[in-house]
Scaffold this motif. Structure first.
Motif, PDB file in Angstrom:
ATOM      1  N   ASN A 347       0.917  -1.072   0.130  1.00 44.59           N
ATOM      2  CA  ASN A 347      -0.046  -0.029   0.099  1.00 44.59           C
ATOM      3  C   ASN A 347       0.742   1.227   0.166  1.00 44.59           C
ATOM      4  N   GLU A 348       0.423   2.186  -0.843  1.00 39.24           N
ATOM      5  CA  GLU A 348       1.211   3.466  -0.652  1.00 39.24           C
ATOM      6  C   GLU A 348       0.984   4.120   0.494  1.00 39.24           C
ATOM      7  N   SER A 354      -4.063  -1.121  -1.700  1.00 39.06           N
ATOM      8  CA  SER A 354      -3.780  -1.028  -3.417  1.00 39.06           C
ATOM      9  C   SER A 354      -4.935  -1.465  -4.307  1.00 39.06           C
ATOM     10  N   ASP A 567       3.703  13.225  -3.162  1.00 38.02           N
ATOM     11  CA  ASP A 567       4.747  12.328  -2.598  1.00 38.02           C
ATOM     12  C   ASP A 567       5.142  12.746  -1.213  1.00 38.02           C
ATOM     13  N   VAL A 570       2.347  11.749   1.204  1.00 37.40           N
ATOM     14  CA  VAL A 570       2.597  10.209   1.432  1.00 37.40           C
ATOM     15  C   VAL A 570       3.813   9.948   2.511  1.00 37.40           C
TER      16      VAL A 570
END
Length: 600
Positions: A347-348, A354, A567, A570
């Motif tokens: 999973n990100e 995901s 990003d 995250v």
């Protein structure tokens, strides 16, 4: 008007003062003092539900220890909290999940053995108790020492599956307990309930209350129903019940897998527990004897007990040891090998699986097997576990349970292109509409993750910048031909999706609209359900070896965020400097996105 909520300590102090005052000023009636003893009672109710086969602190599907909750841990809490004036009740969904199907034909199922050892007073059947047919359910009911209540399910000859109520005495306080199951079991287990009648819980409760209200001092509902209605069915949620039957002092709700320490609905105290034994409700009903000798409820309070804080009861663990050994041995039986990587990428974002946001080999594999066994042109499947994964290496039975948790069977339907688009739009409502500045995907808090399907046999995009109903874009056949509304084809789905959404006018199709046609139910039922078919597919069709193959036939579009900022979001979610809002319950995904403003 119901009494106000008061604490146990306030109640006991007030009761003591009142008793002493009565003795001093001589205000007691002519009856002897002994006939009015005791003057007060603190009735305790310990309530559980939705334990789903979690008898020990072990997740057999994942084949690992899991002390987030279990019946064995609940047993320790019950031992510590129980008094002479305690009732222990359970609101169902007991025998499904966590490899429970291994024990359905045993003389005593481990969940029944555990509940009997603990000494439950009342058990109400949940919707999943009906998954295995009525003969199996009646076999299970026959093992239960507790009083079984389910007052709205009737056999073909008109006899009830179980009583609708019971009256229990603690000292001389008479407690009425009423139990019902959601009427929507007729949607999920229509075949199993052929010939049986399921009535509305509100109507049944109203009749019972009118019959017994003058015979009881306290009225408790133990209901396998969530707080709100499902599918718009009146009486399938306890809010309707509390509004129609305010005589209830307490309602134990279930089915929603969410933690409600206590909320008041129309003057009724309502509680609910998380699933898999994660919580237990401790409820106190304070009663005071009136001068005429009758009891009156003067206070109620409740709280959620976190079961992870308790060790498993060693006596119960010992009692269940043979079941534990069988389940662990069954879980690791090898059935094949996965080569070339895991079936889904990591999973990100930790709590966004995901397969929910990208095409993966995990759901493609399930759809591939469903297409093979049905010969259909299109297939649809959902994640049945938020943590579903199959890792490279030996494939064991527990790995199949991990990726397909439920005991669904395979159905084959006839459908046209317009119906498929409606179905896909309904599924795509799972996502909240992307807003400029959002850096993560958010999800509708009212939609459970297993209602979102990935489709195989067609190509499509999901534009989450559009409102629900307008999200499916570029829908085409594998050769690039657009799917026309009049195209006719077959589709493979599980029995739950077929009977709950596709073959009735409810969530997807409006009354009067043409519905898909059922062509075949329980495809290859000689093998078993979808999970068993996945095992046979690996062993027989694929020769014991599979690889992670993803064809990327669908993707999410419309989330036009700044990649660098995404990003960063995250990374900060991973290091803990940012957090997503807590999920609405254990069956939904985060409903609030991280935005550019959150980055500071």
């Amino acid at each position: 008007m119901k009494e106000r909520m008061i604490s146990r300590r306030t109640f006991m102090r007030a009761a003591g003062v009142a008793a002493a005052t009565a003795a001093v000023v001589g205000t007691a009636p002519a009856a002897s003092a002994a006939s009015f003893w005791p003057f007060t009672m603190d009735l305790q109710i310990l309530a559980t539900s939705d334990t789903h086969g979690k008898f020990d602190p072990w997740d057999y599907a994942a084949n690992k220890a899991d002390a987030s909750g279990s019946v064995a841990q609940q047993a320790t809490a019950i031992k510590q909290l129980r008094t002479a004036d305690t009732l222990v009740v359970d609101a169902g969904d007991t025998i499904q999940g966590n490899s429970s199907q291994l024990f359905l034909e045993d003389d005593v199922h481990p969940m029944m053995a555990a509940m009997n050892a603990i000494g439950y007073d009342v058990w109400v059947t949940g919707n999943h108790e009906y998954n295995y047919g009525m003969d199996t359910l009646q076999h299970i009911i026959g093992q239960q020492n507790a009083k079984v209540l389910t007052g709205n399910v009737y056999a073909p000859d008109g006899t009830p599956l179980a009583d609708g109520y019971t009256i229990v005495k603690k000292k001389d306080v008479k407690i009425g307990l009423i139990g019902m199951v959601t009427p929507n079991i007729t949607r999920w287990d229509a075949v199993n309930l052929t010939g049986w009648t399921v009535t509305n819980p509100v109507d049944e409760c109203r009749k019972i209350i009118d019959q017994i209200k003058d015979q009881v001092d306290v009225l408790i509902g133990v209901m396998h129903m969530d707080t709100e209605n499902e599918y718009g069915v009146y009486g399938s949620g306890v809010t309707d019940l509390a509004n129609a039957c305010p005589e209830f002092d307490v309602i134990v709700a279930a089915h929603g897998h969410k933690e409600i320490p206590g909320q008041e609905i129309n003057g009724v105290l309502v509680i609910e527990n998380k699933n898999a034994g994660a919580t237990m409700s401790e409820i106190h009903v304070q009663l005071q004897r009136q001068w005429n000798g009758k009891w009156k409820v003067v206070g109620r309070s409740s709280e959620s007990i976190q079961i992870a804080d308790y060790e498993a009861d060693p006596e119960l663990v010992a009692l269940l040891a043979s079941y534990d050994e069988r389940a662990k041995a069954d879980a690791v039986i090898p059935i094949g090998e996965l080569r070339g990587g895991n079936m889904a990428p990591d999973n990100e974002i930790e709590n966004i699986p995901s397969p929910m946001v990208q095409d993966t080999a995990l759901l493609d594999f399930i759809n591939e097997a469903q297409l093979y066994y049905t010969g259909a042109q299109v297939s649809a499947t959902a994640m049945t576990s938020m943590t579903g994964q199959m890792r490279e290496g030996t494939i064991r039975k527990c790995d199949l349970t991990s990726i397909y948790t439920y005991e669904n069977t395979l159905y084959k339907l006839q459908m046209n292109g317009a119906q498929l688009r409606d179905y896909m739009e309904w599924s795509a409502a799972f996502f909240k509409t992307w807003q400029p500045g959002d850096l993560t995907i958010a999800f509708d808090p009212s939609t459970r993750y297993y209602l979102y399907d990935a489709f195989e046999g067609v190509n499509y995009d999901i534009d989450i910048s559009q409102e629900p109903g307008n999200r499916i874009q570029n829908l085409s056949w594998p050769d690039g031909t657009p799917v026309a509304d009049t195209d006719s084809f077959t589709i493979a789905v599980n029995n739950y999706r077929a009977t709950t959404q596709l073959l009735i006018a409810a969530d997807i199709f409006a009354p009067g609209e043409p519905l898909p046609t059922l062509l075949e139910m329980d495809v290859r039922g000689d093998v078993g359900g979808i999970r068993e078919l996945l095992g046979e597919y690996i062993q027989t069709v694929k020769g014991g070896v599979i690889e992670p193959v993803v064809n990327n036939n669908w993707k999410i579009i419309g989330n036009n965020w700044d990649s660098a900022k995404h990003d960063e979001a995250v990374a900060r979610l991973r290091d803990g400097s940012l957090t997503l809002a807590e999920n609405f319950d254990s069956r939904t995904l985060p409903s609030v996105a991280i935005t550019e403003a959150d980055l500071g």
